[in-house]
Design a protein around this motif. Structure first.
Motif, PDB file in Angstrom:
ATOM      1  N   GLU A   4      10.578  52.457 -54.821  1.00  0.00           N
ATOM      2  CA  GLU A   4      11.282  51.552 -56.085  1.00  0.00           C
ATOM      3  C   GLU A   4      11.024  50.160 -55.806  1.00  0.00           C
ATOM      4  OE1 GLU A   4      15.044  54.385 -57.444  1.00  0.00           O
ATOM      5  OE2 GLU A   4      15.590  52.797 -56.211  1.00  0.00           O
ATOM      6  N   THR A   5      10.684  49.348 -56.875  1.00  0.00           N
ATOM      7  CA  THR A   5      10.469  48.091 -56.846  1.00  0.00           C
ATOM      8  C   THR A   5      11.706  47.317 -57.603  1.00  0.00           C
ATOM      9  OG1 THR A   5       8.189  48.380 -57.092  1.00  0.00           O
ATOM     10  CG2 THR A   5       9.046  46.109 -57.531  1.00  0.00           C
ATOM     11  N   VAL A   6      12.413  46.416 -56.872  1.00  0.00           N
ATOM     12  CA  VAL A   6      13.573  45.624 -57.513  1.00  0.00           C
ATOM     13  C   VAL A   6      13.519  44.289 -57.668  1.00  0.00           C
ATOM     14  CG1 VAL A   6      16.126  45.440 -56.787  1.00  0.00           C
ATOM     15  CG2 VAL A   6      14.827  47.316 -56.052  1.00  0.00           C
ATOM     16  N   ARG A   7      13.870  43.857 -58.855  1.00  0.00           N
ATOM     17  CA  ARG A   7      13.602  42.547 -59.243  1.00  0.00           C
ATOM     18  C   ARG A   7      14.927  42.003 -59.736  1.00  0.00           C
ATOM     19  NH1 ARG A   7       8.978  44.577 -61.696  1.00  0.00           N
ATOM     20  NH2 ARG A   7       7.100  43.843 -60.976  1.00  0.00           N
ATOM     21  N   ALA A   8      15.477  40.878 -59.593  1.00  0.00           N
ATOM     22  CA  ALA A   8      16.500  40.186 -60.261  1.00  0.00           C
ATOM     23  C   ALA A   8      16.260  39.266 -61.417  1.00  0.00           C
ATOM     24  CB  ALA A   8      17.788  40.193 -59.585  1.00  0.00           C
ATOM     25  N   ARG A   9      16.577  39.124 -62.454  1.00  0.00           N
ATOM     26  CA  ARG A   9      16.388  37.788 -63.414  1.00  0.00           C
ATOM     27  C   ARG A   9      17.338  37.677 -64.263  1.00  0.00           C
ATOM     28  NH1 ARG A   9      14.655  40.612 -67.726  1.00  0.00           N
ATOM     29  NH2 ARG A   9      13.409  42.509 -67.342  1.00  0.00           N
ATOM     30  N   LEU A  10      17.080  36.766 -65.211  1.00  0.00           N
ATOM     31  CA  LEU A  10      18.084  36.672 -66.422  1.00  0.00           C
ATOM     32  C   LEU A  10      17.370  37.745 -67.568  1.00  0.00           C
ATOM     33  CD1 LEU A  10      18.599  32.776 -66.459  1.00  0.00           C
ATOM     34  CD2 LEU A  10      20.000  34.504 -65.376  1.00  0.00           C
ATOM     35  N   PRO A  40      22.425  37.679 -65.667  1.00  0.00           N
ATOM     36  CA  PRO A  40      21.376  38.548 -64.894  1.00  0.00           C
ATOM     37  C   PRO A  40      21.238  39.936 -65.038  1.00  0.00           C
ATOM     38  CG  PRO A  40      23.355  38.176 -63.442  1.00  0.00           C
ATOM     39  CD  PRO A  40      23.959  37.701 -65.066  1.00  0.00           C
ATOM     40  N   VAL A  41      19.966  40.649 -64.871  1.00  0.00           N
ATOM     41  CA  VAL A  41      19.950  41.903 -64.916  1.00  0.00           C
ATOM     42  C   VAL A  41      19.111  42.186 -63.688  1.00  0.00           C
ATOM     43  CG1 VAL A  41      19.873  42.081 -67.513  1.00  0.00           C
ATOM     44  CG2 VAL A  41      17.569  41.583 -66.206  1.00  0.00           C
ATOM     45  N   ILE A  42      19.261  43.393 -63.298  1.00  0.00           N
ATOM     46  CA  ILE A  42      18.361  44.155 -62.257  1.00  0.00           C
ATOM     47  C   ILE A  42      17.223  44.971 -62.913  1.00  0.00           C
ATOM     48  CG2 ILE A  42      18.233  45.990 -60.253  1.00  0.00           C
ATOM     49  CD1 ILE A  42      21.300  45.069 -59.825  1.00  0.00           C
ATOM     50  N   ALA A  67      23.302  43.422 -64.375  1.00  0.00           N
ATOM     51  CA  ALA A  67      23.552  43.293 -62.790  1.00  0.00           C
ATOM     52  C   ALA A  67      25.019  43.365 -62.220  1.00  0.00           C
ATOM     53  CB  ALA A  67      22.994  41.885 -62.504  1.00  0.00           C
ATOM     54  N   PHE A  72      26.114  47.253 -61.428  1.00  0.00           N
ATOM     55  CA  PHE A  72      25.402  48.142 -60.327  1.00  0.00           C
ATOM     56  C   PHE A  72      25.538  47.415 -59.064  1.00  0.00           C
ATOM     57  CE2 PHE A  72      23.943  49.618 -64.373  1.00  0.00           C
ATOM     58  CZ  PHE A  72      24.157  50.940 -64.315  1.00  0.00           C
ATOM     59  N   VAL A  73      25.393  48.179 -57.957  1.00  0.00           N
ATOM     60  CA  VAL A  73      25.059  48.166 -56.703  1.00  0.00           C
ATOM     61  C   VAL A  73      24.061  48.932 -56.164  1.00  0.00           C
ATOM     62  CG1 VAL A  73      25.951  47.855 -54.298  1.00  0.00           C
ATOM     63  CG2 VAL A  73      27.497  47.123 -56.146  1.00  0.00           C
ATOM     64  N   LEU A  74      22.861  48.787 -55.661  1.00  0.00           N
ATOM     65  CA  LEU A  74      22.139  49.700 -55.111  1.00  0.00           C
ATOM     66  C   LEU A  74      22.323  49.882 -53.805  1.00  0.00           C
ATOM     67  CD1 LEU A  74      18.973  48.136 -57.085  1.00  0.00           C
ATOM     68  CD2 LEU A  74      20.594  49.772 -57.900  1.00  0.00           C
ATOM     69  N   VAL A 100      22.188  46.212 -52.355  1.00  0.00           N
ATOM     70  CA  VAL A 100      21.508  45.086 -53.057  1.00  0.00           C
ATOM     71  C   VAL A 100      22.613  44.924 -54.518  1.00  0.00           C
ATOM     72  CG1 VAL A 100      19.533  44.523 -54.262  1.00  0.00           C
ATOM     73  CG2 VAL A 100      19.400  45.859 -52.442  1.00  0.00           C
ATOM     74  N   ALA A 124      22.977  41.897 -57.558  1.00  0.00           N
ATOM     75  CA  ALA A 124      22.271  40.493 -58.210  1.00  0.00           C
ATOM     76  C   ALA A 124      23.440  39.945 -59.192  1.00  0.00           C
ATOM     77  CB  ALA A 124      21.176  40.869 -59.063  1.00  0.00           C
ATOM     78  N   PRO A 171      19.803  33.415 -61.257  1.00  0.00           N
ATOM     79  CA  PRO A 171      20.681  34.634 -60.461  1.00  0.00           C
ATOM     80  C   PRO A 171      19.854  34.360 -58.831  1.00  0.00           C
ATOM     81  CG  PRO A 171      18.353  34.941 -61.833  1.00  0.00           C
ATOM     82  CD  PRO A 171      18.861  33.503 -62.013  1.00  0.00           C
ATOM     83  N   ILE A 205      19.687  37.449 -55.596  1.00  0.00           N
ATOM     84  CA  ILE A 205      19.740  38.695 -55.049  1.00  0.00           C
ATOM     85  C   ILE A 205      20.679  38.668 -53.760  1.00  0.00           C
ATOM     86  CG2 ILE A 205      18.705  40.894 -53.975  1.00  0.00           C
ATOM     87  CD1 ILE A 205      16.086  39.938 -55.518  1.00  0.00           C
ATOM     88  N   ALA A 208      16.566  34.691 -56.707  1.00  0.00           N
ATOM     89  CA  ALA A 208      15.959  35.953 -57.404  1.00  0.00           C
ATOM     90  C   ALA A 208      14.496  35.848 -57.852  1.00  0.00           C
ATOM     91  CB  ALA A 208      16.918  36.303 -58.626  1.00  0.00           C
ATOM     92  N   PHE A 219      11.580  36.751 -55.076  1.00  0.00           N
ATOM     93  CA  PHE A 219      11.559  38.017 -54.405  1.00  0.00           C
ATOM     94  C   PHE A 219      11.299  39.253 -55.353  1.00  0.00           C
ATOM     95  CE2 PHE A 219      13.388  35.139 -51.496  1.00  0.00           C
ATOM     96  CZ  PHE A 219      12.526  35.246 -50.267  1.00  0.00           C
ATOM     97  N   LEU A 233      11.940  43.493 -54.048  1.00  0.00           N
ATOM     98  CA  LEU A 233      11.993  44.319 -53.014  1.00  0.00           C
ATOM     99  C   LEU A 233      11.488  45.422 -53.218  1.00  0.00           C
ATOM    100  CD1 LEU A 233      16.041  43.596 -52.772  1.00  0.00           C
ATOM    101  CD2 LEU A 233      14.058  42.383 -51.768  1.00  0.00           C
ATOM    102  N   ASP A 234      10.900  46.204 -52.029  1.00  0.00           N
ATOM    103  CA  ASP A 234      10.245  47.375 -52.205  1.00  0.00           C
ATOM    104  C   ASP A 234      10.982  48.417 -51.443  1.00  0.00           C
ATOM    105  OD1 ASP A 234       7.845  46.905 -54.076  1.00  0.00           O
ATOM    106  OD2 ASP A 234       7.094  45.621 -52.534  1.00  0.00           O
ATOM    107  N   TYR A 235      11.030  49.496 -51.877  1.00  0.00           N
ATOM    108  CA  TYR A 235      11.687  50.759 -51.174  1.00  0.00           C
ATOM    109  C   TYR A 235      10.845  51.983 -51.426  1.00  0.00           C
ATOM    110  CZ  TYR A 235      15.679  47.468 -50.498  1.00  0.00           C
ATOM    111  OH  TYR A 235      16.671  46.399 -50.328  1.00  0.00           O
TER     112      TYR A 235
END
Lengths: 259, 259
Positions: free
Chosen positions: A199-205, A221-223, A246, A249-251, B201, B203, B221, B223, B246, B249, B251-253
């Motif tokens: 999984e690749t996680v980014r956060a942005r508006l 913001p969104v994940i 965003a 959710f909590v990942l 995680v 955001a 935003p 993270i 945000a 970065f 994030l890779d999992y």
DNA sequence: GAGTGGTCTAGACCACGAA
DNA sequence: TCGTGGTCTAGACCACTCG
């Protein structure tokens, strides 16, 4: 007519007004769902011009304390409980029990989950997706786009992409509802045994489109999460591109202290 | 004096101006680092009042296209390459090679990494931390707060919390620089063999303090990542609370399709 | 139609930064 | 000192919502 004392005080008036309202919200004087005073009311109460009040209200909006509806008013936001997304949610045991991942999850968080399938069909693979699937850019892949809701409000929009040669013999993948255990269960039944996910996680508006699709206020913001499903054979058989509100959710991830 | 045609056109004027400038930025007419025209200039060029221009500029600011400095002007933002944080970054092999996790990472992304230790010392455990460390709320724990930079600009602020009984016999944990391989290497040398990590995680928008600490524009935003380091014995020996810009970065999992 | 927020004007004065 | 952005005024008209 202009006021010379604009910034001569320690804080800007609009900020003071915003702070005042914010503290009323946090202390519960203005409860979640309640309307805040109208702009006309605030102008009179604080003795300022309309522009100043509007700036104060805008401040509260960007800090997510209120949401405003044209013609109706501004209302204190109620923060719904967050939904957790754990890296355990794709356990094979869940699939065998016939549970799709999103259901196994959402059930834990209280709200009534629902899904809306927006599109299922062939599309030309976008660049990032094609790279991950290891197919040529623009080649035909199956896309499955759906929107997830909790208690009727949209929380998440996800698009899965699967290579055409993988899905062409699996009719269920073209159905709105792929059956118990979801797409991953169907893939495993057809010999694509899943070994791992990345999984690749980014956060942005949020973009404007996302703001509309997820009923967000502008500036939220969104994940953005992109997941690859990888088989025993090392092949990526699905890429799932997800955009989540965003604040909902909590990942959770768990990984070993590898050597 | 007022204008009746405010919203009679398809789009608001301020939005048209913002879109116009945005396209100039995206097409490179206004290059990264370049100053956009002053507000007075824009007022004349578009034939609008100051408030309208200011709203357009504010729009560009919230979409992160420009940053503005009081008294100097507004400038096109240059987007630095992102830094990846992989769940592989805590491999024991890295520690044995003497590399701290952040260095092993940042080196891959081009910029010159640096750290600034802001605080090392005992603090009363905040609630969420105490829960994770399984110690009473308010009990004494060691906090290590530092700020990370790349090419001189702050990207990340992290605070580690360690139970007092764990660190009291490890003098290096009180030093600014805990030595090769970082804190985790010291913990392992003292019998706390790390078994796994969990990361949480979230955001959200940056608080005012974070905006200042990470040199963000308001409304940016961040993270928010909280990591627990868990030993063979099942004990959480460190909780690391990290806030990242945000836009810097990804994030890779990686996780197995567990049974 | 009454009330709400959204856009806009044409100014004013203040605070900051650089020359 | 001069040019920049930041705050503020006291209005105007428009668009949306609801009764």
């Amino acid at each position: 007519m202009a006021s010379g004392e604009a910034a001569s005080t320690a804080k800007a008036k609009y900020q003071q007004i915003a702070d005042d309202l914010a503290s009323q919200i946090r202390t519960g004087v203005l409860a979640p769902g309640a309307a805040i005073p109208s702009e006309a009311e605030l102008m009179e109460r604080y003795g300022v011009a309309s522009g100043t009040v509007r700036k104060a209200v805008a401040e509260l909006r960007t800090t997510q304390l209120i949401e405003t509806h044209h013609g109706r008013g501004s209302f204190v936001r109620s923060r719904p409980p967050v939904q957790r997304k754990s890296s355990d949610r794709f356990r094979r045991a869940h699939r065998l029990a016939g549970k799709a991942a999103y259901l196994a999850e959402a059930e834990q968080s209280g709200g009534k989950p629902s899904v809306n399938v927006l599109f299922v069909g062939p599309v030309d693979a976008p660049e990032e997706i094609a790279e991950r699937l290891n197919v040529p850019v623009g080649s035909k892949v199956l896309a499955r786009k759906r929107r997830y809701f909790r208690d009727g409000t949209p929380t998440e929009e996800a698009t899965s992409y699967l290579p055409w040669d993988v899905v062409k013999d699996i009719p269920e993948t073209f159905a709105e509802n792929p059956g118990g255990g979801g797409i991953y269960a169907r893939l495993e039944e057809h010999g694509h045994r899943l070994a791992e996910f990345t999984e690749t996680v980014r956060a942005r508006l949020a973009t404007k489109a996302e703001t509309a699709a997820l009923a967000l206020s502008p500036g939220s913001p969104v994940i953005h999460l992109v997941r690859d499903a990888i088989t025993d054979a090392g092949r990526v058989v699905e890429v799932c591109d997800t955009v989540m509100a965003a604040d909902q959710f909590v990942l959770d991830y768990r990984f070993p202290a590898r050597d």
